[in-house]
Write an enzyme that holds these catalytic residues in place. Structure first.
Site, PDB file in Angstrom:
ATOM      1  N   HIS A  53       0.835  -1.205   0.000  1.00  0.00           N
ATOM      2  CA  HIS A  53       0.000   0.000   0.000  1.00  0.00           C
ATOM      3  C   HIS A  53       0.875   1.262   0.000  1.00  0.00           C
ATOM      4  CE1 HIS A  53      -3.137  -2.828   1.060  1.00  0.00           C
ATOM      5  NE2 HIS A  53      -2.440  -3.232   2.087  1.00  0.00           N
ATOM      6  N   SER A  76       1.471  -0.109  -5.511  1.00  0.00           N
ATOM      7  CA  SER A  76       0.635  -0.409  -4.350  1.00  0.00           C
ATOM      8  C   SER A  76       0.123  -1.840  -4.482  1.00  0.00           C
ATOM      9  CB  SER A  76      -0.530   0.568  -4.271  1.00  0.00           C
ATOM     10  OG  SER A  76      -1.151   0.432  -3.003  1.00  0.00           O
ATOM     11  N   SER A  81      -5.636   1.873  -2.108  1.00  0.00           N
ATOM     12  CA  SER A  81      -4.920   2.188  -0.863  1.00  0.00           C
ATOM     13  C   SER A  81      -3.845   3.261  -0.991  1.00  0.00           C
ATOM     14  CB  SER A  81      -4.301   0.915  -0.292  1.00  0.00           C
ATOM     15  OG  SER A  81      -3.328   0.393  -1.182  1.00  0.00           O
ATOM     16  N   ASP A 142       3.278  -7.568  -0.261  1.00  0.00           N
ATOM     17  CA  ASP A 142       2.192  -7.529   0.725  1.00  0.00           C
ATOM     18  C   ASP A 142       0.978  -8.189   0.091  1.00  0.00           C
ATOM     19  OD1 ASP A 142       0.110  -6.927   2.444  1.00  0.00           O
ATOM     20  OD2 ASP A 142       0.706  -4.840   2.755  1.00  0.00           O
ATOM     21  N   GLU A 204       4.682  -9.370   3.798  1.00  0.00           N
ATOM     22  CA  GLU A 204       4.113  -8.574   4.883  1.00  0.00           C
ATOM     23  C   GLU A 204       2.918  -9.208   5.589  1.00  0.00           C
ATOM     24  OE1 GLU A 204       5.062  -5.668   6.029  1.00  0.00           O
ATOM     25  OE2 GLU A 204       3.313  -4.684   6.899  1.00  0.00           O
ATOM     26  N   ASN A 229       5.192 -11.388   8.388  1.00  0.00           N
ATOM     27  CA  ASN A 229       3.936 -11.296   9.133  1.00  0.00           C
ATOM     28  C   ASN A 229       4.035 -11.945  10.499  1.00  0.00           C
ATOM     29  OD1 ASN A 229       0.926 -10.793   9.255  1.00  0.00           O
ATOM     30  ND2 ASN A 229       0.987 -13.001   9.589  1.00  0.00           N
ATOM     31  N   LYS A 234       5.233  -7.837  14.277  1.00  0.00           N
ATOM     32  CA  LYS A 234       4.359  -7.503  13.156  1.00  0.00           C
ATOM     33  C   LYS A 234       2.934  -7.936  13.497  1.00  0.00           C
ATOM     34  CE  LYS A 234       2.271  -7.229   9.146  1.00  0.00           C
ATOM     35  NZ  LYS A 234       0.871  -7.634   8.973  1.00  0.00           N
ATOM     36  N   ASP A 238       0.724  -4.797  14.401  1.00  0.00           N
ATOM     37  CA  ASP A 238       0.067  -4.191  13.227  1.00  0.00           C
ATOM     38  C   ASP A 238      -1.338  -4.787  13.050  1.00  0.00           C
ATOM     39  OD1 ASP A 238      -0.743  -4.570  10.433  1.00  0.00           O
ATOM     40  OD2 ASP A 238       1.218  -3.925   9.756  1.00  0.00           O
ATOM     41  N   ASN A 239      -1.418  -6.125  12.979  1.00  0.00           N
ATOM     42  CA  ASN A 239      -2.705  -6.755  12.691  1.00  0.00           C
ATOM     43  C   ASN A 239      -3.726  -6.427  13.786  1.00  0.00           C
ATOM     44  OD1 ASN A 239      -0.655  -7.897  11.148  1.00  0.00           O
ATOM     45  ND2 ASN A 239      -1.667  -9.877  10.956  1.00  0.00           N
ATOM     46  N   CYS A 243      -5.303  -2.451  13.387  1.00  0.00           N
ATOM     47  CA  CYS A 243      -6.724  -2.518  13.008  1.00  0.00           C
ATOM     48  C   CYS A 243      -7.608  -1.907  14.093  1.00  0.00           C
ATOM     49  CB  CYS A 243      -7.141  -3.964  12.719  1.00  0.00           C
ATOM     50  SG  CYS A 243      -6.373  -4.588  11.200  1.00  0.00           S
ATOM     51  N   HIS A 349      -7.290  -9.164   3.620  1.00  0.00           N
ATOM     52  CA  HIS A 349      -6.468  -8.664   2.513  1.00  0.00           C
ATOM     53  C   HIS A 349      -7.190  -8.596   1.172  1.00  0.00           C
ATOM     54  CE1 HIS A 349      -2.724  -7.413   0.720  1.00  0.00           C
ATOM     55  NE2 HIS A 349      -3.023  -8.174  -0.297  1.00  0.00           N
ATOM     56  N   HIS A 402      -3.063   1.933   8.796  1.00  0.00           N
ATOM     57  CA  HIS A 402      -2.583   1.994  10.178  1.00  0.00           C
ATOM     58  C   HIS A 402      -1.734   3.236  10.411  1.00  0.00           C
ATOM     59  CE1 HIS A 402      -4.100  -1.938  10.287  1.00  0.00           C
ATOM     60  NE2 HIS A 402      -3.004  -2.647  10.369  1.00  0.00           N
ATOM     61  N   SER A 410       6.300  -2.943  11.907  1.00  0.00           N
ATOM     62  CA  SER A 410       6.210  -3.830  10.744  1.00  0.00           C
ATOM     63  C   SER A 410       7.315  -3.528   9.733  1.00  0.00           C
ATOM     64  CB  SER A 410       4.882  -3.628  10.013  1.00  0.00           C
ATOM     65  OG  SER A 410       3.825  -3.673  10.914  1.00  0.00           O
ATOM     66  N   GLN A 414      10.432  -5.494   8.115  1.00  0.00           N
ATOM     67  CA  GLN A 414      10.637  -5.627   6.671  1.00  0.00           C
ATOM     68  C   GLN A 414      12.074  -5.264   6.287  1.00  0.00           C
ATOM     69  OE1 GLN A 414       9.354  -6.728   4.018  1.00  0.00           O
ATOM     70  NE2 GLN A 414       7.149  -6.886   4.299  1.00  0.00           N
TER      71      GLN A 414
HETATM   72  P1  NAI Z   1      -5.633 -14.993  11.405  1.00  0.00           P
HETATM   73  O1  NAI Z   1      -5.397 -16.279  10.763  1.00  0.00           O
HETATM   74  O2  NAI Z   1      -4.924 -14.641  12.677  1.00  0.00           O
HETATM   75  O3  NAI Z   1      -7.195 -14.772  11.679  1.00  0.00           O
HETATM   76  C1  NAI Z   1      -8.221 -15.102  10.804  1.00  0.00           C
HETATM   77  C2  NAI Z   1      -9.300 -15.785  11.621  1.00  0.00           C
HETATM   78  O4  NAI Z   1     -10.455 -15.973  10.825  1.00  0.00           O
HETATM   79  C3  NAI Z   1      -8.857 -17.169  12.123  1.00  0.00           C
HETATM   80  O5  NAI Z   1      -8.995 -17.250  13.519  1.00  0.00           O
HETATM   81  C4  NAI Z   1      -9.800 -18.120  11.395  1.00  0.00           C
HETATM   82  O6  NAI Z   1     -10.122 -19.250  12.175  1.00  0.00           O
HETATM   83  C5  NAI Z   1     -11.005 -17.230  11.139  1.00  0.00           C
HETATM   84  N1  NAI Z   1     -11.823 -17.681  10.021  1.00  0.00           N
HETATM   85  C6  NAI Z   1     -11.432 -18.261   8.859  1.00  0.00           C
HETATM   86  N2  NAI Z   1     -12.472 -18.526   8.077  1.00  0.00           N
HETATM   87  C7  NAI Z   1     -13.570 -18.097   8.736  1.00  0.00           C
HETATM   88  C8  NAI Z   1     -14.941 -18.076   8.415  1.00  0.00           C
HETATM   89  N3  NAI Z   1     -15.397 -18.575   7.270  1.00  0.00           N
HETATM   90  N4  NAI Z   1     -15.796 -17.548   9.325  1.00  0.00           N
HETATM   91  C9  NAI Z   1     -15.345 -17.056  10.507  1.00  0.00           C
HETATM   92  N5  NAI Z   1     -14.049 -17.045  10.861  1.00  0.00           N
HETATM   93  C10 NAI Z   1     -13.163 -17.553   9.975  1.00  0.00           C
HETATM   94  O7  NAI Z   1      -5.293 -13.878  10.305  1.00  0.00           O
HETATM   95  P2  NAI Z   1      -5.084 -12.309  10.576  1.00  0.00           P
HETATM   96  O8  NAI Z   1      -3.650 -12.039  10.791  1.00  0.00           O
HETATM   97  O9  NAI Z   1      -6.069 -11.864  11.562  1.00  0.00           O
HETATM   98  O10 NAI Z   1      -5.420 -11.723   9.119  1.00  0.00           O
HETATM   99  C11 NAI Z   1      -6.715 -11.782   8.580  1.00  0.00           C
HETATM  100  C12 NAI Z   1      -6.731 -11.088   7.209  1.00  0.00           C
HETATM  101  O11 NAI Z   1      -6.431  -9.706   7.386  1.00  0.00           O
HETATM  102  C13 NAI Z   1      -5.680 -11.610   6.245  1.00  0.00           C
HETATM  103  O12 NAI Z   1      -6.210 -11.556   4.937  1.00  0.00           O
HETATM  104  C14 NAI Z   1      -4.554 -10.614   6.387  1.00  0.00           C
HETATM  105  O13 NAI Z   1      -3.698 -10.633   5.269  1.00  0.00           O
HETATM  106  C15 NAI Z   1      -5.325  -9.338   6.548  1.00  0.00           C
HETATM  107  N6  NAI Z   1      -4.669  -8.201   7.205  1.00  0.00           N
HETATM  108  C16 NAI Z   1      -5.203  -6.985   6.930  1.00  0.00           C
HETATM  109  C17 NAI Z   1      -4.687  -5.856   7.519  1.00  0.00           C
HETATM  110  C18 NAI Z   1      -5.256  -4.530   7.192  1.00  0.00           C
HETATM  111  O14 NAI Z   1      -4.641  -3.511   7.519  1.00  0.00           O
HETATM  112  N7  NAI Z   1      -6.404  -4.434   6.595  1.00  0.00           N
HETATM  113  C19 NAI Z   1      -3.554  -5.919   8.470  1.00  0.00           C
HETATM  114  C20 NAI Z   1      -3.111  -7.273   8.721  1.00  0.00           C
HETATM  115  C21 NAI Z   1      -3.654  -8.359   8.120  1.00  0.00           C
END
Ligand code: NAI
Length: 481
Positions: A53, A76, A81, A142, A204, A229, A234, A238-239, A243, A349, A402, A410, A414
């Site tokens: 991003h 990006s 973003s 990322d 990332e 990640n 990280k 960050d996550n 968020c 993501h 963020h 993070s 990196q």
């Molecule tokens: P994580 O694996 O820690 O958490 C995801 C959770 O969703 C898990 O506990 C899993 O069991 C649950 N899950 C999976 N399928 C499901 C469903 N159908 N219904 C309900 N729950 C379900 O992953 P994390 O780190 O929390 O990342 C989640 C997403 O967010 C990823 O795509 C990641 O790349 C993205 N992300 C986005 C950020 C942003 O700034 N927008 C920052 C960091 C990560």
């Protein structure tokens, strides 16, 4: 030579530069790495193709990589973003370099807010086009799109053709194939020549890391990868805390609806879900959680959230947020069952968590743009829902992602991961690696002073008693934090 670029408007550079200057103050980790490594130039000779991003915080990362000796090209990793002012400032360059919008002297950037999918993949392709050499020798990714382009390029070049359709019938995959078809027609060995020169990728996010482990399992991964990640500094920061800040920021800028008193459903209670649920609760919402993993469901329950199934609470939910990294979490049927003016957004993501294609196919449904990245979808019975950022990550589409301090963690990870892979190829064979724990602890240490945190030091005898070194690492690798 003029800096190659494709950004919205270079005259935004002074505004971007002010923001970058303030962000630097809030990014002590990156600034400490600049101070530590500018003299020794560990990234001299690195040609980094970056896809993250294009925000103000990323501008500080890019200029840190350059300060450490790298050459960089940037796109990006999401169509919505980019901060256009930050992108312009990076192209123009820091004031010491004397660049101006008319004579930019910074880094090539190919990114603007509101790209089409075609433009997005053209921009990603641009980061692999280096004058006079076969391409980059490092990738900073990322979500894994840059890594995917190289791997698919090599695969199709070996096959001698790009298939007309593939493993995935999405619009996005069609565009990827089209991008590669053009590339292969122009030079059928471009990615094949490039890949052996790539010393590694630092990834990332959760979703990109998931793709890397899949390639490792399938035996198709072409070069070493660092899973940034899962550095503790990280994903546990960050996550979660990122968020916790940027989810409500996105909701507020998009809708300005009072969150207090509303019922919000958070789908997924991993690192992102935990921060998202906390932020909504912090605003006074009643928060419900959906989960598939019994451990995370139990954590949510222990944290005081009711764990539910989405289909059972559609008529109660004022706000529904997906945080899963999974697909089809909110189906078109769910969307139709939501109450009038329910707000639906995704902070995971990719845009496949909410079935936007299915929504568009509902007979008689109408889409009205309230403003960019905010759309009302009205069903034939007259009730409507609000979808943020067309189902793409709303904290970056509707807000600016963020804040700097958390991204300093993070992006320090990196930077260190880039140095590790670039300077120690013998220690990291092809495969997916984690950042060594002492470096993870070091990143945290770089951020304590700014918060006035005073660390207690172990005595020698205490360290012996715990079986650790006085200087760390303080935890075994299996510790969960
Ligand atoms: P994580 O694996 O820690 O958490 C995801 C959770 O969703 C898990 O506990 C899993 O069991 C649950 N899950 C999976 N399928 C499901 C469903 N159908 N219904 C309900 N729950 C379900 O992953 P994390 O780190 O929390 O990342 C989640 C997403 O967010 C990823 O795509 C990641 O790349 C993205 N992300 C986005 C950020 C942003 O700034 N927008 C920052 C960091 C990560």
């Amino acid at each position: 030579m003029a800096v190659q670029h494709r950004v919205r408007d270079l005259s935004l550079a002074p505004a971007g530069r002010h923001q970058i200057r303030l962000a630097e103050h809030e990014m002590p980790g990156l600034m400490a790495l600049r101070e530590r490594y500018t003299a020794s130039q560990p990234l001299a000779g690195a040609r980094i193709a970056g896809s993250i991003h294009m925000t103000v915080q990323t501008a500080v990362l890019i200029e840190t990589l350059v300060a450490l000796g790298a050459e960089v090209r940037w796109a990006s990793c999401n169509i919505f973003s980019t901060d256009d002012a930050a992108a312009a400032a990076v192209v123009v360059g820091p004031s010491e370099q004397g660049g101006t919008p008319e004579d930019p002297r910074g880094v090539p950037v190919f990114a603007w807010k509101g790209e089409t999918l075609e433009e997005y993949w053209e921009c990603t392709d641009q980061i692999f086009r280096w004058d006079g050499v076969d391409g980059p020798n490092m990738i900073l990714d990322d979500g894994g799109d840059a890594t995917l382009l190289v791997h698919k390029g090599v695969e199709f070049e070996a096959a001698g053709a790009v298939p007309s359709a593939g493993e995935d019938d999405s619009e996005e995959y069609r565009v990827i194939l089209e991008t590669l078809r053009r590339s292969v027609a122009e030079d059928g060995q471009r990615f094949t020549r490039m890949a052996p020169g790539i010393k590694g990728v630092t990834e990332e996010t959760t979703t990109g890391v998931h793709r890397l482990y899949e390639m490792q399992r399938a035996g198709t991964l072409l070069f070493p990868a660092m899973n940034v990640n899962d550095a503790v500094t990280k994903s546990k920061f960050d996550n979660t805390y990122g968020c916790r800040h940027s989810l409500v920021d996105g909701l507020n800028r998009a809708t300005d609806v009072l969150i207090g008193g509303k019922t919000a459903v958070v789908c997924g209670y991993g690192d992102v879900g935990k921060g998202s649920a906390e932020s909504l609760r912090g605003q006074g919402a009643r928060v419900l959680v959906t989960e598939v993993d019994p451990i995370c469901a139990l954590q949510a329950a222990m944290d005081g959230y009711q764990v539910v199934r989405l289909e059972d609470v559609l008529d109660q939910a004022h706000i529904v947020i997906t945080t899963t990294g999974c697909k089809d979490v909110i189906t078109a049927e769910h969307l139709q069952g939501l109450r009038d003016k329910a707000i639906v957004g995704n902070i995971g993501h990719f845009d496949n968590e909410i079935d936007m294609a299915g929504l568009a196919r509902v007979p008689g449904v109408q889409r009205t743009e309230i403003k960019p990245q905010v759309h009302e979808w009205t069903f034939p019975d007259g009730h409507s829902i609000i979808i943020l950022s067309e189902g793409r990550l709303l904290n970056l589409g509707n807000a600016t992602g963020h804040p700097s301090f958390v991204m300093s963690n993070s992006f320090s990870d990196q930077t260190i991961a880039q140095i590790e892979l670039f300077t120690k190829p013998d220690e990291y064979p092809t495969g997916v690696h984690l950042l060594p724990k002492h470096l993870d602890e070091e990143v945290a240490r770089l951020h304590l002073d700014a918060l006035g945190a005073k660390l207690t030091e172990l005595t020698k005898s205490q360290a012996e008693y715990l079986g650790v070194d006085v200087a760390g690492p303080y935890k075994p690798d299996h510790y969960k934090y």
